[in-house]
Scaffold this active site. Structure first.
Site, PDB file in Angstrom:
ATOM      1  N   LYS A 265      41.294  38.252 105.592  1.00 27.58           N
ATOM      2  CA  LYS A 265      40.944  38.328 104.182  1.00 27.58           C
ATOM      3  C   LYS A 265      40.975  39.783 103.719  1.00 27.58           C
ATOM      4  O   LYS A 265      40.720  40.693 104.514  1.00 27.58           O
ATOM      5  CB  LYS A 265      39.526  37.803 103.954  1.00 27.58           C
ATOM      6  CG  LYS A 265      39.317  36.328 104.156  1.00 27.58           C
ATOM      7  CD  LYS A 265      37.855  35.972 103.901  1.00 27.58           C
ATOM      8  CE  LYS A 265      37.585  34.494 104.145  1.00 27.58           C
ATOM      9  NZ  LYS A 265      38.220  33.645 103.133  1.00 27.58           N
ATOM     10  N   ARG A 339      38.644  23.404 107.186  1.00 27.23           N
ATOM     11  CA  ARG A 339      39.140  22.034 107.280  1.00 27.23           C
ATOM     12  C   ARG A 339      39.456  21.636 108.718  1.00 27.23           C
ATOM     13  O   ARG A 339      39.456  20.451 109.051  1.00 27.23           O
ATOM     14  CB  ARG A 339      40.356  21.864 106.374  1.00 27.23           C
ATOM     15  CG  ARG A 339      41.545  22.731 106.724  1.00 27.23           C
ATOM     16  CD  ARG A 339      42.527  22.891 105.572  1.00 27.23           C
ATOM     17  NE  ARG A 339      41.976  23.734 104.519  1.00 27.23           N
ATOM     18  CZ  ARG A 339      42.600  23.992 103.372  1.00 27.23           C
ATOM     19  NH1 ARG A 339      43.804  23.475 103.145  1.00 27.23           N
ATOM     20  NH2 ARG A 339      42.048  24.767 102.467  1.00 27.23           N
TER      21      ARG A 339
END
Length: 491
Positions: A265, A339
């Protein structure tokens, strides 16, 4: 520790540091909501004095008025309630929270907001307790602490106050977990907290460590956690009721810190990623509350815990993972890690034969783009479930909005080498694509809803109402409400 009680004593005789009253807008200033005895003690000057100080009655506005010896309490705190016709339970929660936030450092505060029903009284109590929250575990300098004693003035249902206390305790647990630095909240640390919560609440618990996760075939959790020196965990908690006819399964994303992995990130997107375990926190908090409230439903909760870090052992873009149950996933972006851990836990939850499955996760930045920082996105494989979950959340005071799961988005998750890819090649509809991905792992025939709380779980802005800066405890009330609705046959 803050105490809260109900007292029918005469307000003007109550010994407290401050008295909280509500005010509505009026043509010539403000109109107090009750508080006639206080007005009499001030020779009928309460409304005029508040108006002179700039009070308008706007929802959430707080104005302080010294009593100058007219009352045992030194201070009157008037909190705006907005128009009387628009005042609801959430308005009362926010008003009580705003008032208590403004009284940090006081010892005893009396709250005299209008509560015409048990639900209103619970709202006032919960708002006051949540607004009184503070996180000072790492402070060395003096700062005004929470109010020590809250007294709700008037007659009412004691059970409503105790219910508010239970919910507040659960939400406070989640806020504290979210606010804890990741150096002090590894997956193992989180599992230890869950173990204590289970012991305190009489919940059954199972904790799978890194070796058991490998041996059990939990490829998603293992893959995400393999880049960290802090190994992953899967925690299963369960609450049972002797009269239960249905089972609710809850699955929470618990990434204790999300660097993005090798798909790193940017710095500005990483500084609040200690909050990426907010979904698992919400599940743990909800189980703690459910154990205390004892609805007639069985509830199983899964905390999928891992730390997503870049290292020589981290998973790589283009790796293929085999999740629990055997389905394979091509990892095209290691920052779409939530996920992956959720897939393992969702599949595993099928072994509990749930009548309803709810997962909750700080899953996508796209949720903030679509719905902002305060509204949860709700997706489901059943339209009725989606709408009832949204209704339960809104009634509990947690803004939520139903979102679709368009079938055409599934094609974007096709992989050339595996059963499914973890991201789509298109940038659009990221929140919905994540929901479509999770749907692939929901056990056949199970009604399911997915809650994306990426924005609501962490408040980067200024405090408002009963919501503090940083961890909010989002989704706890929604999950409790869903459990109670399932117990009542309403969902």
């Amino acid at each position: 520790m803050t105490t809260i009680s109900l007292d029918s004593a005469v307000l003007t005789a109550l010994d407290a540091d401050a008295i909280v009253v509500g005010v509505h807008p009026a043509e010539d200033g403000v109109r107090p909501a009750g508080a006639d005895d206080i007005d009499a003690a001030l020779s009928g000057r309460l409304a005029g004095s508040l108006t002179a100080l700039g009070a308008t009655g706007k929802a959430g506005e707080v104005v302080k008025l010294p009593t100058l010896g007219a009352l045992p309490a030194a201070l009157i705190v008037a909190v705006g309630l907005g128009d009387a016709a628009d005042l609801d339970a959430e308005g009362l929660r926010r008003a009580a929270g705003a008032a208590l936030r403004a009284l940090a450092g006081k010892t005893k505060v009396a709250v005299a907001l209008p509560a015409a029903s048990a639900a209103d009284l619970e709202a006032v109590a919960l708002g006051a307790l949540l607004g009184n929250y503070g996180f000072a575990a790492y402070r060395t300098s003096e700062k005004p602490g929470p109010v020590e004693e809250i007294v709700l003035v008037g007659a009412g249902d004691e059970a409503a106050v105790r219910r508010a206390e239970t919910l507040s305790s659960a939400i406070t647990l989640v806020r504290d977990l979210v606010n804890t630095p990741p150096s002090d909240l590894s997956p193992e640390d989180f599992a230890e907290v869950a173990t204590k919560v289970a012991a305190d609440g009489g919940l059954a618990i199972e904790v799978l460590d890194e070796k058991e996760l490998v041996d059990g075939g939990y490829g998603g959790i293992v893959g995400v956690g393999q880049g960290s020196a802090n190994p992953p965990r899967l925690v299963r908690l369960s609450y049972t009721h002797p009269e239960a006819a249905k089972t609710l399964a809850l699955v929470g994303k618990g990434i204790t810190f999300d660097s993005g992995g090798l798909s790193l990130k940017p710095a500005e997107g990483m500084d609040w990623m200690k909050s990426d375990m907010g979904g698992a926190g919400a599940v743990l908090g909800a189980l703690a509350a459910i154990a205390a409230l004892k609805p007639a439903v069985n509830v199983v909760g899964y905390l999928a815990l891992a730390e997503n870090m870049p290292s020589g052992t981290a998973q790589r873009p283009s790796d293929v993972l085999r999740v629990y149950g055997g389905k394979t996933v091509e990892v095209l972006n290691t920052d779409a890690e939530g996920r992956l851990v959720m897939a393992d836990a969702i599949v595993r939850s099928g072994e509990d034969a749930p009548d309803l499955l709810i997962d909750v996760a700080t899953l996508t930045g796209a949720q903030l783009v679509a719905l902002g920082t305060r509204t949860t996105g709700v997706m489901a494989n059943d339209d009725d479930v989606r709408e009832k979950v949204v209704a339960a959340a809104v009634a509990a005071g947690e803004p939520s909005w139903g979102m679709p799961l368009p079938e055409e988005l599934r094609k974007g998750l096709d992989s050339a080498v595996a059963d499914i890819a973890n991201i789509s090649g298109e940038r659009w509809g990221g929140m919905l694509v994540a929901g479509v991905f999770l749907k692939e792992f929901v056990p056949d025939g199970v009604r399911w809803a997915h809650l994306d709380i990426a924005g609501p779980s962490y408040n980067k802005g200024e405090p408002y109402g009963y919501t503090p800066k940083a961890g909010t405890g989002a989704a706890v009330r929604t999950l409790v409400a869903v459990a109670e609705a399932l117990a009542a046959g309403e969902l």
